[in-house]
Enzyme design. Structure first.
Site, PDB file in Angstrom:
ATOM      1  N   ARG C 258      20.550  21.592  18.900  1.00  0.00           N
ATOM      2  CA  ARG C 258      20.242  21.806  20.313  1.00  0.00           C
ATOM      3  C   ARG C 258      21.458  22.430  20.978  1.00  0.00           C
ATOM      4  O   ARG C 258      22.428  21.740  21.286  1.00  0.00           O
ATOM      5  CB  ARG C 258      19.921  20.450  20.956  1.00  0.00           C
ATOM      6  CG  ARG C 258      19.214  20.530  22.300  1.00  0.00           C
ATOM      7  CD  ARG C 258      19.239  19.171  22.992  1.00  0.00           C
ATOM      8  NE  ARG C 258      20.529  18.937  23.617  1.00  0.00           N
ATOM      9  CZ  ARG C 258      21.096  17.743  23.752  1.00  0.00           C
ATOM     10  NH1 ARG C 258      20.491  16.656  23.308  1.00  0.00           N
ATOM     11  NH2 ARG C 258      22.271  17.624  24.328  1.00  0.00           N
ATOM     12  N   HIS C 262      20.384  18.558  26.955  1.00  0.00           N
ATOM     13  CA  HIS C 262      19.079  18.001  26.594  1.00  0.00           C
ATOM     14  C   HIS C 262      17.977  18.565  27.494  1.00  0.00           C
ATOM     15  O   HIS C 262      16.954  19.050  27.027  1.00  0.00           O
ATOM     16  CB  HIS C 262      19.105  16.479  26.687  1.00  0.00           C
ATOM     17  CG  HIS C 262      17.748  15.863  26.577  1.00  0.00           C
ATOM     18  ND1 HIS C 262      17.012  15.903  25.420  1.00  0.00           N
ATOM     19  CD2 HIS C 262      16.976  15.233  27.491  1.00  0.00           C
ATOM     20  CE1 HIS C 262      15.845  15.316  25.627  1.00  0.00           C
ATOM     21  NE2 HIS C 262      15.800  14.905  26.873  1.00  0.00           N
ATOM     22  N   TYR C 271      29.208  13.945  26.244  1.00  0.00           N
ATOM     23  CA  TYR C 271      29.132  13.181  24.994  1.00  0.00           C
ATOM     24  C   TYR C 271      29.317  13.995  23.712  1.00  0.00           C
ATOM     25  O   TYR C 271      29.233  13.450  22.625  1.00  0.00           O
ATOM     26  CB  TYR C 271      27.812  12.406  24.936  1.00  0.00           C
ATOM     27  CG  TYR C 271      26.574  13.255  25.193  1.00  0.00           C
ATOM     28  CD1 TYR C 271      26.071  14.071  24.193  1.00  0.00           C
ATOM     29  CD2 TYR C 271      25.924  13.240  26.429  1.00  0.00           C
ATOM     30  CE1 TYR C 271      24.942  14.852  24.419  1.00  0.00           C
ATOM     31  CE2 TYR C 271      24.808  14.020  26.671  1.00  0.00           C
ATOM     32  CZ  TYR C 271      24.314  14.822  25.661  1.00  0.00           C
ATOM     33  OH  TYR C 271      23.216  15.591  25.881  1.00  0.00           O
TER      34      TYR C 271
HETATM   35  C1  LIG Z   1       9.045   6.736  24.607  1.00  0.00           C
HETATM   36  C2  LIG Z   1      10.122   7.509  25.257  1.00  0.00           C
HETATM   37  N1  LIG Z   1      11.323   6.954  25.419  1.00  0.00           N
HETATM   38  C3  LIG Z   1      12.322   7.620  26.027  1.00  0.00           C
HETATM   39  C4  LIG Z   1      12.120   8.896  26.489  1.00  0.00           C
HETATM   40  C5  LIG Z   1      13.232   9.641  27.211  1.00  0.00           C
HETATM   41  N2  LIG Z   1      13.698  10.742  26.358  1.00  0.00           N
HETATM   42  C6  LIG Z   1      13.222  11.981  26.522  1.00  0.00           C
HETATM   43  S1  LIG Z   1      13.781  13.027  25.336  1.00  0.00           S
HETATM   44  C7  LIG Z   1      14.690  11.798  24.615  1.00  0.00           C
HETATM   45  C8  LIG Z   1      15.477  12.123  23.384  1.00  0.00           C
HETATM   46  C9  LIG Z   1      14.613  12.718  22.330  1.00  0.00           C
HETATM   47  O1  LIG Z   1      15.394  13.100  21.238  1.00  0.00           O
HETATM   48  P1  LIG Z   1      14.741  13.830  20.010  1.00  0.00           P
HETATM   49  O2  LIG Z   1      13.555  13.085  19.552  1.00  0.00           O
HETATM   50  O3  LIG Z   1      15.821  14.049  19.025  1.00  0.00           O
HETATM   51  O4  LIG Z   1      14.211  15.213  20.575  1.00  0.00           O
HETATM   52  P2  LIG Z   1      15.050  16.376  21.245  1.00  0.00           P
HETATM   53  O5  LIG Z   1      14.983  16.160  22.717  1.00  0.00           O
HETATM   54  O6  LIG Z   1      16.405  16.321  20.694  1.00  0.00           O
HETATM   55  O7  LIG Z   1      14.363  17.642  20.861  1.00  0.00           O
HETATM   56  C10 LIG Z   1      14.550  10.610  25.301  1.00  0.00           C
HETATM   57  C11 LIG Z   1      15.231   9.371  24.949  1.00  0.00           C
HETATM   58  C12 LIG Z   1      10.844   9.435  26.304  1.00  0.00           C
HETATM   59  N3  LIG Z   1      10.552  10.667  26.741  1.00  0.00           N
HETATM   60  N4  LIG Z   1       9.875   8.737  25.692  1.00  0.00           N
END
Ligand SMILES: Cc1ncc(C[n+]2csc(CCOP(=O)(O)OP(=O)(O)O)c2C)c(N)n1
Ligand SMILES: Cc1ncc(C[n+]2csc(CCOP(=O)(O)OP(=O)(O)O)c2C)c(N)n1
Ligand SMILES: [Mg+2]
Ligand SMILES: [Mg+2]
Lengths: 361, 326, 361, 326
Positions: C258, C262, C271
């Site tokens: 990424r 985020h 971080y």
């Molecule tokens: C069930 C849930 N918990 C928390 C969140 C908040 N949240 C949104 S994206 C994220 C991180 C996701 O990381 P990853 O699965 O690695 O996907 P990326 O965003 O890196 O593509 C979090 C914690 C959410 N959307 N859904």
């Protein structure tokens, strides 16, 4: 290079005491600890005596639905024996062998299935969790307890048991993954008894082994003959030891078989063949340990007779204690909801007790 | 026309739906060869085959999530949750997806699924098998919540739920599964999901209840008539969300008195909803406080105390007498 | 024998196009499909143009929080290209490359992040699911859709994407296990971009690879260089083909990074180090594909200029369409809740509209 | 004494609890080095170390389950759920375990945990980030539900929640996180969890509300006083379960009129509970119908329409005028 190997895994399977009661390969140290072997045997017989009595109580209307542990005795008792008193056990709902070893009383188990919360008080076992009926939820509690131990630098281990069916739940996987990510002192034992009520293992998952579930969390996983008390004891002892000394979590798949109906509310003849059960019966755990003890001249017919009588006596005493329990006071329903009863609940409680006083309930 | 118990009426409706619509598929734990732990699906896999009646792995969030995916692809999945206390892992999928796929695709996709689940105490079941949690689902937009209280209504409402183009949570009161038999005509006729059922007419007070508690409520109404010459109207909510308030308001308008009876804990139970709406829309018609007779705000106790937890005929009767006090 | 091997597993890793744009090993067939390569390249450039515009819109208050796909273009676009039109895609929230390939419009994506449900109507893509913000929930929908395809004997495949963080969720594991147990035509792509907001992969799990999560469900798992469009395309094509022909589900871990925050609400400098991001930047997917095309004389500076202009024009048109959307009518809030509006909602709707009519909202 | 916003008051309370009790541990997604997506935990990992402030893997059921295990072993875990729409996977663990470990061990084990979660709409957030779901938790026996509406109350109530021997779900209204600053004395003093807070005294009608909606409710009360010479009492529920009814009944006893304001959907929202209890215990004191001003029974819309969904000052004002009609 276009294709490389990123990771390799192997799942080992261990078994020392075959169904005939003969040792195969190089048995673990426990085989020369005659005292322990006899203690394990005695407990396995006790739990089986208890189990058949509980079923009888249910059949005669003296107990609610009851989940038998018939066939699981080696796995359950070996777990209890491999744990230290300060460790904490997170059961599912049929690990009486572990619980009795750790000081839970038979009348408490009966009270639980008899619809009485007082069975969960565990008067001589303050640490362990009560039964977890919502499948797999307990695995997270075990990981959480292990996290507490780790954060407080306590040399204690959380041990939990889950069924083959339970391994399909997200909570189980989340617990494994947390245990791996935090490096927690927790041991997950999968009691693979081949059935989740009527669902056979092959409908539950496409996995060849359940031990390989560990790989998804970066944990070591091993398969053992769950009807071989030596193999289970060795594997759990190793895993608990590793956890206690900072080596992190592990997964143990104990291969066993549910010789009974799922619970007394179930009729397994609806969905599985008598032949399969008969076959499994030949591999049950108690007979094979007895054959080993006998062959090694550690066990006599007299001891067997004495043991049976002793077990019967203990079970009878437990049944009497259970039957003497009676109904808990209505106020109990309120009194453990919060540490201190909030105003609104005090009112409900007073009303409920007043109504009980009046002539209809 | 055979007399059947509620659980058999459920079975009849499921069979009828399977026969009438090839997109109907049942899924759940132990519903196939075993016929369901309450025997609601007995014989159906045998009759319709393993592609219509599917045993799933043991995972409730998965059951709900699979059903959503299937429904969005045009199937009509009818999913079973085995016992009442194990429905909670479905909540995320139900509230975050089932209830809103239609709105979050502007109607492009929809979720015509049914989530069947047992409900309530009173059958001496083990821990976590006796919960009443309808109010949690009634708070979810885009989801209908239904609970029958007789074999006939179980049959007709379940057919309606399966035919409904939106998700329906269908609670089956386990205590009624085998309690009484009724003649049920297996005619494929659904019952409406937008109306309450008046089970007994009366003019002194209105009872509103649903599910198994109607058993006690009707008994209380009978006793009141017999011993106190009180004429109580008894309304079965039937569809718990959205609620048909017209029937209730019309009744309360006549009787001026309302007693709501449910088994779930009192606080934020669905009885509160009914009371609140009546207190807003019919306050001036009320001649007495609205009373709720409910389970207490405690964890459903193990079965030795379950009848101490559930509203008894006597508690209901006394509440009625209280609102009738001059 | 006391210890045997119950199962063995291996996770392979594939990569053909290195960061310098040079081919390594034996490249897959797609490498000689110049047309497809160019289409992939064009889409990757379009999506990156769109992405930077969306960020600019957010920065200037014209869009809500937006999740950038910077760095994921190869993975996302290759998935789109490997799918058939009748297949169904179940995205998480940043797979614009897949969506654009499958007919979702840029103004729809903008509307979604602009707080407007009309963006989910996908006027030219009636099949695909909308974005799934609750992490991992979509994987079960994909498995459910695949179950529908299987039961109806349709030769269609469900494809879903999940992040590295998402693999910690129980739903993900339950979906994998269901896919294995039922033998479903579904492909799970893990877009491992090393971070879940601020949580690095090593804090997320103890696993060496995320592909090995497949082992817990008895599924094949493979790792590919997610910045290598050839490797992703090959792996997804294979997996989709296998699924379509009854071979069941598979898991593909695409290793990417990424490069952005985020979302626009995040500040990744809190971080992670600039050095790490710079390093990852060198491995980004678009440059390497361009170098390959250029080296093979498939691409010229003129084409590049034309492409950039074309992308800019398309993005501008989309932005205009988005900006012209305005606010949806208040009634929309009600009208998609049920197929037919129940009585109680009709009343709420009427009241809400009446209040809108009166001078304050 | 510094002026701080609500989110900073949360941070102060967390820091205080971490400093005072070594058993307090924070866990959640992105709460460590990142300081939480709303910055509620900013600086805490730096100050107290990674053994006191833990970033967890991404799994909400896991977060709740771990907290239960930790709490049962004597720790005081304070777990954060990142956004309001992602709390649902915790429900199974909360209702089936957190709320009942005490009763199902006869007091042998208990769960002194706090589950912190954001709540509500109004900050232009993406989908699923704007839900109000307090009513689901208020229906769970053995669990306290708390929602502060100002920095001072956030500080005191959060400290009380952490010190409480039973599980507490602590909702933080995101719309208030940075809306207003207040002087908060960081004195380690908890506020009581068994009482409402009267934010404004009045004698013509009673408003009951909680969380962010108090902002609009107080504004409506101010306008009513200014333009209509109506004196409205405003009660902040504070602890949403169990509810302190004494304060509410005393107030309604004086004013004779009750308007309840909340953001969550109407049906089975917690407003129903308040209305129902008042309709039972104070009916004869009521001079007008009890009105609920709430979110509609629809899925919380994407943000272009979120203000069309949430009760506005004007809706509240008009409801008040309606109950004041002679
Ligand atoms: C069930 C849930 N918990 C928390 C969140 C908040 N949240 C949104 S994206 C994220 C991180 C996701 O990381 P990853 O699965 O690695 O996907 P990326 O965003 O890196 O593509 C979090 C914690 C959410 N959307 N859904
Ligand atoms: C969450 C949940 N779903 C369903 C059930 C009902 N149920 C009780 S035991 C059981 C099967 C469990 O099988 P397994 O995990 O293999 O354990 P075993 O009973 O075979 O020891 C089911 C489905 C439950 N207790 N909890
Ligand atoms: Mg089993
Ligand atoms: Mg990621």
């Amino acid at each position: 290079m276009s294709t490389t190997t990123a990771a390799r895994f192997e799942i080992k399977s261990r078994s020392y005491l075959n169904p005939e009661g003969r040792l195969v390969g190089t048995p673990p140290a426990i085989v020369s600890d005659s005292d322990l072997l006899k203690r394990l045997y005695r407990m396995m017989v006790l739990v089986r005596t208890f189990d058949s009595k509980a079923i009888a109580l249910q059949r005669t209307g003296q107990l609610g639905t009851y989940a038998s542990c018939l066939g699981h005795e080696a796995t359950h008792v070996a777990i209890g024996a491999a744990m230290m008193p300060e460790d904490v056990f997170f059961p599912m709902y049929r690990e009486y062998g572990t619980q009795l070893w750790r000081g839970v009383h038979m009348e408490e188990i009966l009270a639980f299935w008899g619809g009485d919360e007082r069975g969960t008080a565990f008067r001589d076992q303050p640490l362990d969790f009560p039964w977890a009926v919502p499948i797999a939820t307990q695995t997270l509690h075990a990981a959480g307890a292990a996290l507490a131990f780790k954060l407080r630098s306590e040399k204690r281990v959380a041990v939990t048991v889950i069924g083959d069916g339970g391994t399909s739940q997200g909570d189980f996987y989340e617990a494994l993954n947390a245990a791996g990510a935090f490096g927690l002192p927790v041991v997950f034992v999968i009691a693979n008894n081949q059935w989740a009520i009527s669902v056979p293992l092959k409908a539950q998952t496409a996995c060849e082994t359940l031990a390989q579930k560990a790989i998804a969390a970066g944990l070591p996983g091993i398969q053992v003959d769950g009807n071989d008390v030596l193999a289970v004891y060795e594997a759990v002892t190793e895993a608990v030891g590793r956890a206690r000394t900072g080596g992190g979590a592990s997964v143990i798949e104990a291969l066993t078989y549910r010789l009974s109906d799922h619970t007394t509310a179930d009729d397994a003849r609806r969905y599985r063949s008598a032949a399969e059960v008969e076959d499994a019966q030949k591999k049950e755990p108690i007979g094979r340990l007895k054959r080993l003890l006998t062959a090694r001249k550690l066990w006599s017919d007299e001891e067997e007779q004495a043991l049976i009588q002793d077990c019967q006596r203990q079970v009878d005493a437990a049944v009497h204690a259970y039957q003497a329990l009676g109904k808990p006071p209505r106020s109990d329903m309120f009194d453990y909801t919060f540490a201190e009863l909030p105003e609104s609940l005090q009112q409900e409680r007073a009303q409920a007790l007043a109504e009980e006083g009046s002539h209809h309930g | 026309m055979a007399k059947v118990a509620l659980v058999e009426a459920v079975n009849l409706a499921l069979a009828r739906a399977l026969a009438d619509d090839p997109q109907v598929v049942l899924l759940g734990e132990d519903i196939g060869m075993n016929g369901g732990v309450f025997r609601a699906t007995v014989g159906l896999q045998e009759r319709f085959g393993p592609n219509r009646v599917l045993d799933t792995p043991l995972a409730e969030s998965m059951i709900a999530g699979l059903a959503i995916g299937m429904a969005a692809m045009g199937m009509r999945p009818v999913a079973e949750i085995q016992f009442s206390g194990f429905i909670y892992p479905t909540i995320d999928q139900m509230i975050n997806h089932a209830g809103r796929l239609r709105t979050r695709t502007r109607g492009r996709l929809s979720v015509p699924m049914v989530l069947r689940a047992p409900s309530g105490a009173g059958i001496h079941a083990p821990e976590h098998h006796s919960e009443s949690n309808e109010s949690l689902f009634a708070h979810m937009p885009g989801i209908r919540v239904v609970m029958p209280s007789s074999p006939t209504r179980a049959y007709g409402l379940l057919l309606a739920a399966i035919q409904d183009p939106d998700p329906v949570v269908f609670f089956e009161p386990t205590r009624l599964y085998r309690l009484n038999k009724q003649e049920v005509e297996d005619n494929g006729q659904p019952l409406p999901l937008d109306t309450c059922f008046v089970l007994r007419e009366g003019h002194d007070l209105t009872f509103v209840s649903w599910g198994a508690m109607l058993h006690e409520t009707l008994e209380a109404a009978r006793l009141l008539a017999e011993t106190e010459r009180v004429s109580a109207e008894v309304i079965d909510l039937g569809t718990l969300s959205p609620i048909d308030y017209e029937t209730i308001l019309e009744s309360v308008g006549r009787t001026g008195r309302l007693v709501i009876v449910h088994e779930a804990p009192r606080t934020a139970g669905l009885g509160a909803e009914v009371a609140a709406e009546v207190a807003e829309r019919a306050l001036y018609e009320l001649e007495a406080p609205i009373m709720r007779v409910t389970g207490y705000d405690v964890v459903t106790p193990f079965f030795k105390l379950e009848h101490d937890f559930m509203p008894s005929v006597d508690r209901i009767r006394r509440a009625a007498l209280q609102v009738l006090e001059p």
